[in-house]
Motif scaffolding. Structure first.
Motif, PDB file in Angstrom:
ATOM      1  N   TYR A  22       0.841  -1.204   0.000  1.00 21.92           N
ATOM      2  CA  TYR A  22       0.000   0.000   0.000  1.00 21.92           C
ATOM      3  C   TYR A  22       0.876   1.255   0.000  1.00 21.92           C
ATOM      4  O   TYR A  22       1.836   1.341   0.757  1.00 21.92           O
ATOM      5  N   ALA A 127      -8.043   0.573  -1.933  1.00 21.86           N
ATOM      6  CA  ALA A 127      -6.967  -0.393  -2.197  1.00 21.86           C
ATOM      7  C   ALA A 127      -6.915  -1.563  -1.222  1.00 21.86           C
ATOM      8  O   ALA A 127      -6.457  -2.658  -1.576  1.00 21.86           O
ATOM      9  N   VAL A 128      -7.386  -1.343   0.002  1.00 25.55           N
ATOM     10  CA  VAL A 128      -7.231  -2.388   1.018  1.00 25.55           C
ATOM     11  C   VAL A 128      -8.097  -3.633   0.730  1.00 25.55           C
ATOM     12  O   VAL A 128      -7.766  -4.727   1.166  1.00 25.55           O
ATOM     13  N   LEU A 131      -5.772  -5.754  -1.219  1.00 21.51           N
ATOM     14  CA  LEU A 131      -4.638  -6.182  -0.383  1.00 21.51           C
ATOM     15  C   LEU A 131      -5.053  -7.244   0.636  1.00 21.51           C
ATOM     16  O   LEU A 131      -4.378  -8.263   0.801  1.00 21.51           O
TER      17      LEU A 131
END
Ligand SMILES: Cc1ncc(COP(=O)(O)O)c(C=O)c1O
Length: 391
Positions: A22, A127-128, A131
């Protein structure tokens, strides 16, 4: 390669080795060091933080809690859960506290996903989700965003659910696009997905919604065993550095998350500050008001420079910098215009956020700051446009 010779890193699961870490907003201290600038001349509009900082009441509560740091925090977060329960009218056993709402997202992935599972989320969403999915070896199913709004396509997301799907992530408003889904659309979506699939409704920016757009998903949790609503103290509450968030779901889900939660995942400082922050309505109203004015300032200022932006319901705007011929000239041919503008502004002490990792190379995300900070950004961008428009 024999197993005796294999390195620890090479022996790690391939899905972990494939993770692209990240990329957070660049800290002020780092930019000052790199470009020889004074910290007080740098403007940071990169991480959707609250330009007012945190509530003075929360700050005072945190300082008081600092007297007892020799003790572990309350691992059950009793007082804070009671406060959340009181403010939002949800039962305390529906609540999971997190070290930031990121922690809640990771707990969901750890509890429900694994190598045979899939999770569904929208292109250009936070984004997480990708991820956390990848970190546990699950498969990410990315659904194309709507055009031109770059929002979630809920019908396509529902259609992307397969028997392997365990989690669907929805951010409302979404980061980095600022897009918004109505309460009615969200409720229709939960009705549509199977009961074995958890819908994570990530409401990190919900406090910024104008009155007319508000809906209360926390009320829905009682009726839907497969809904989890997550909230953050990092944005409107201005406590990004303290790390605090929470999730609300029925006890069967809460119980699962609690099994893999670190026993003391939320510090005593964060718990004390959070409890006070919840009830500082004046600070929250001031924050929302500053943000509403800042959004207008940024959107009009950008537009005057020939840079369109998406209508945002968050505390940031996504601007299509590649629409400006002057700004486009900053990038070498084929390179991301957003990255070039980001890099050039950085040298001038204005930290924004490149979003090329989000598949948005033509865009730049700017967090709403104070009136003076927004003005400084617009001035710096305006100078670049003028300089490069002239050729
Ligand atoms: C949509 C969204 N969800 C969750 C988070 C995580 O925030 P935190 O872990 O600070 O609560 C962010 C932060 O940028 C976000 O944009």
């Amino acid at each position: 390669m024999t197993s005796e010779r294999m390195t620890v890193a090479a022996a790690a699961p391939s899905y972990v080795r494939a993770i692209a870490p990240y990329q957070g907003g660049r800290p002020i201290s780092e930019i000052a060091r790199t470009y020889g600038l004074r910290e007080d001349e740098i403007v940071k509009l990169a991480s959707n933080e609250n330009p007012l900082g945190m509530s003075p009441k929360a700050h005072a509560a945190m300082l008081a809690a600092a007297n007892d740091l020799g003790r572990y925090p309350d691992g059950s977060g009793h007082a804070l859960k009671q406060a959340i329960s009181r403010k939002f009218q949800v039962p305390a056993d529906f609540i999971t506290l997190g070290n930031g709402s990121n922690d809640i997202l990771e707990l969901v992935a750890g509890a429900l996903l694994g190598p045979d599972a899939e999770s569904v989320f929208s292109q250009h969403s936070f984004a997480v989700y990708a991820l956390a999915t990848q970190a546990v070896g699950a498969r990410a199913v990315v659904v194309p965003a709507t055009k031109p709004a770059l929002g979630h396509d809920l019908a396509a997301m529902a259609a992307a659910v397969t028997p392997a799907t365990r989690v669907v992530w929805v951010a409302n408003p979404n980061n980095p696009t600022g897009s918004f889904l109505s309460g009615q659309a969200l409720r229709g979506f939960i009705e549509e997905i199977p009961s074995s699939v958890l819908m994570v409704l990530d409401e990190a920016y919900t406090e910024f919604l104008p009155e007319a757009d508000r809906y209360d998903a926390l009320r829905w949790v009682e009726s839907y065993p497969n809904l989890l609503v997550s909230r953050s103290f990092s944005k409107a509450y201005g406590m990004a550095g303290l790390r605090l968030g929470f999730g609300v779901a029925q006890p069967a889900v809460t119980d699962l998350l609690n099994r893999i939660r670190q026993p003391f995942n939320v510090s005593s400082l964060a718990q004390a500050a959070g409890e006070a922050a919840l009830f500082d309505e004046e600070f929250l109203a001031q924050t929302a008001d500053l943000n509403a004015r800042g959004l207008v300032q940024l959107e009009t200022g950008l537009s005057a420079l020939g840079v369109p932006s998406l209508p945002s319901r968050g505390n940031f705007v996504l601007a299509r910098v590649a629409a400006s011929p002057g700004l486009t000239r900053l990038a070498t041919p084929g390179a991301a215009v957003g990255d070039a503008v980001f890099g050039t502004l950085l040298k001038k002490g204005v930290i924004t956020r490149s979003v090329s990792a989000y598949g948005l190379p033509d865009w730049l995300r700017i967090s709403v700051g104070t009136q003076v900070e927004n003005e400084a950004f617009l001035r710096a961008l305006g100078a670049l446009v003028a300089e490069h428009d002239a050729g």
